[in-house]
Motif scaffolding. Structure first.
Motif, PDB file in Angstrom:
ATOM      1  N   GLY A   1      24.038  47.077  75.726  1.00 45.27           N
ATOM      2  CA  GLY A   1      24.580  45.811  76.192  1.00 45.27           C
ATOM      3  C   GLY A   1      24.980  44.919  75.046  1.00 45.27           C
ATOM      4  O   GLY A   1      25.942  44.173  75.129  1.00 45.27           O
ATOM      5  N   SER A   2      24.260  45.008  73.930  1.00 45.80           N
ATOM      6  CA  SER A   2      24.595  44.164  72.791  1.00 45.80           C
ATOM      7  C   SER A   2      25.362  44.936  71.722  1.00 45.80           C
ATOM      8  O   SER A   2      25.774  44.364  70.721  1.00 45.80           O
ATOM      9  CB  SER A   2      23.321  43.570  72.182  1.00 45.80           C
ATOM     10  N   ASN A   3      25.551  46.215  71.926  1.00 43.36           N
ATOM     11  CA  ASN A   3      26.202  47.045  70.910  1.00 43.36           C
ATOM     12  C   ASN A   3      27.483  47.710  71.434  1.00 43.36           C
ATOM     13  O   ASN A   3      27.872  48.768  70.952  1.00 43.36           O
ATOM     14  CB  ASN A   3      25.226  48.121  70.433  1.00 43.36           C
ATOM     15  N   TYR A   4      28.127  47.099  72.397  1.00 46.76           N
ATOM     16  CA  TYR A   4      29.246  47.750  73.086  1.00 46.76           C
ATOM     17  C   TYR A   4      30.356  48.212  72.142  1.00 46.76           C
ATOM     18  O   TYR A   4      30.815  49.347  72.250  1.00 46.76           O
ATOM     19  CB  TYR A   4      29.830  46.830  74.161  1.00 46.76           C
ATOM     20  N   LEU A   5      30.814  47.368  71.239  1.00 47.61           N
ATOM     21  CA  LEU A   5      31.952  47.747  70.396  1.00 47.61           C
ATOM     22  C   LEU A   5      31.636  48.936  69.495  1.00 47.61           C
ATOM     23  O   LEU A   5      32.458  49.837  69.342  1.00 47.61           O
ATOM     24  CB  LEU A   5      32.427  46.562  69.565  1.00 47.61           C
ATOM     25  N   VAL A   6      30.462  48.955  68.910  1.00 46.37           N
ATOM     26  CA  VAL A   6      30.068  50.091  68.080  1.00 46.37           C
ATOM     27  C   VAL A   6      29.901  51.320  68.970  1.00 46.37           C
ATOM     28  O   VAL A   6      30.367  52.410  68.636  1.00 46.37           O
ATOM     29  CB  VAL A   6      28.763  49.778  67.316  1.00 46.37           C
ATOM     30  N   TRP A   7      29.250  51.136  70.114  1.00 54.61           N
ATOM     31  CA  TRP A   7      29.058  52.241  71.048  1.00 54.61           C
ATOM     32  C   TRP A   7      30.398  52.844  71.465  1.00 54.61           C
ATOM     33  O   TRP A   7      30.559  54.062  71.484  1.00 54.61           O
ATOM     34  CB  TRP A   7      28.286  51.756  72.280  1.00 54.61           C
ATOM     35  N   LYS A   8      31.357  51.984  71.791  1.00 56.43           N
ATOM     36  CA  LYS A   8      32.666  52.454  72.260  1.00 56.43           C
ATOM     37  C   LYS A   8      33.333  53.332  71.209  1.00 56.43           C
ATOM     38  O   LYS A   8      33.854  54.404  71.511  1.00 56.43           O
ATOM     39  CB  LYS A   8      33.539  51.245  72.591  1.00 56.43           C
ATOM     40  N   SER A   9      33.296  52.896  69.978  1.00 52.95           N
ATOM     41  CA  SER A   9      33.905  53.655  68.896  1.00 52.95           C
ATOM     42  C   SER A   9      33.186  54.985  68.670  1.00 52.95           C
ATOM     43  O   SER A   9      33.817  56.037  68.541  1.00 52.95           O
ATOM     44  CB  SER A   9      33.880  52.813  67.616  1.00 52.95           C
ATOM     45  N   LYS A  10      31.863  54.945  68.655  1.00 54.22           N
ATOM     46  CA  LYS A  10      31.090  56.172  68.461  1.00 54.22           C
ATOM     47  C   LYS A  10      31.245  57.120  69.644  1.00 54.22           C
ATOM     48  O   LYS A  10      31.294  58.337  69.476  1.00 54.22           O
ATOM     49  CB  LYS A  10      29.615  55.845  68.233  1.00 54.22           C
TER      50      LYS A  10
END
Length: 182
Positions: free
Chosen positions: A4-13
């Protein structure tokens, strides 16, 4: 995992992992099945991607929001995106509060500080908040502790033809400066 707080990094990974596992086509083509893939294989590929995302890449606290979706592109790039890329004023204010509260702690890693800053900067882009490079440079310099004040003043006097240094130049200077500090 998506928390929930790491969406942008998660999306890229997540994109990178799906590409590496040859599971990217459902994300790339959505419902438009490529001619070379039969319908049942295409359906199974969608199910594999959705299962992979849910089972290994979404925190249990978010799991029930996505447990019914079996179309990979809908799960990843629609349902999850809608939940975390909402461009409303509350999310925009939240990101700016985080930027304004971000403070470098003497003795900590400048690279980690810049990485945290860059993540917040990326969120402003995702939320379509138009900011220029100079504003990001000022925000980064403003996040430094008082022990960096001499460097900040020096950087304020540097630049060619009245142009301020770019954000990339300032990040490089900060990393180099940290390496030279005792």
């Amino acid at each position: 995992k998506l928390t929930g707080s790491n969406y942008l990094v998660w999306k890229s990974k997540m994109r990178d992992m799906l590409v590496c596992k040859d599971l990217w086509p459902p994300m790339q083509f959505g419902d438009k099945r490529p001619d070379k893939i039969d319908a049942s294989t295409w359906e199974v590929l969608h199910l594999k991607v959705a299962a992979y995302v849910r089972c290994f890449n979404i925190d249990m606290s978010l799991y029930n929001n996505f447990n019914e979706e079996n179309k990979a592109d809908v799960l990843n790039w629609e349902k999850i995106r809608v939940m975390f890329e909402n461009k409303n004023i509350v999310n925009r204010v939240s990101v700016f509060r985080k930027i304004m509260r971000l403070r470098y702690q003497d003795g900590s890693s400048m690279a980690e500080h810049i990485n945290a800053f860059h993540g917040l900067m990326n969120q402003t882009t995702t939320l379509e908040v138009p900011l220029v490079d100079e504003v990001f440079t000022l925000l980064l310099l403003g996040s430094l502790s008082d022990s960096w004040e001499t460097l900040v003043v020096t950087l304020g006097n540097v630049g060619s033809e009245g142009k301020p240094l770019s954000l990339e130049q300032v990040k490089s200077i900060l990393i180099n400066e940290e390496a030279q500090r005792p």
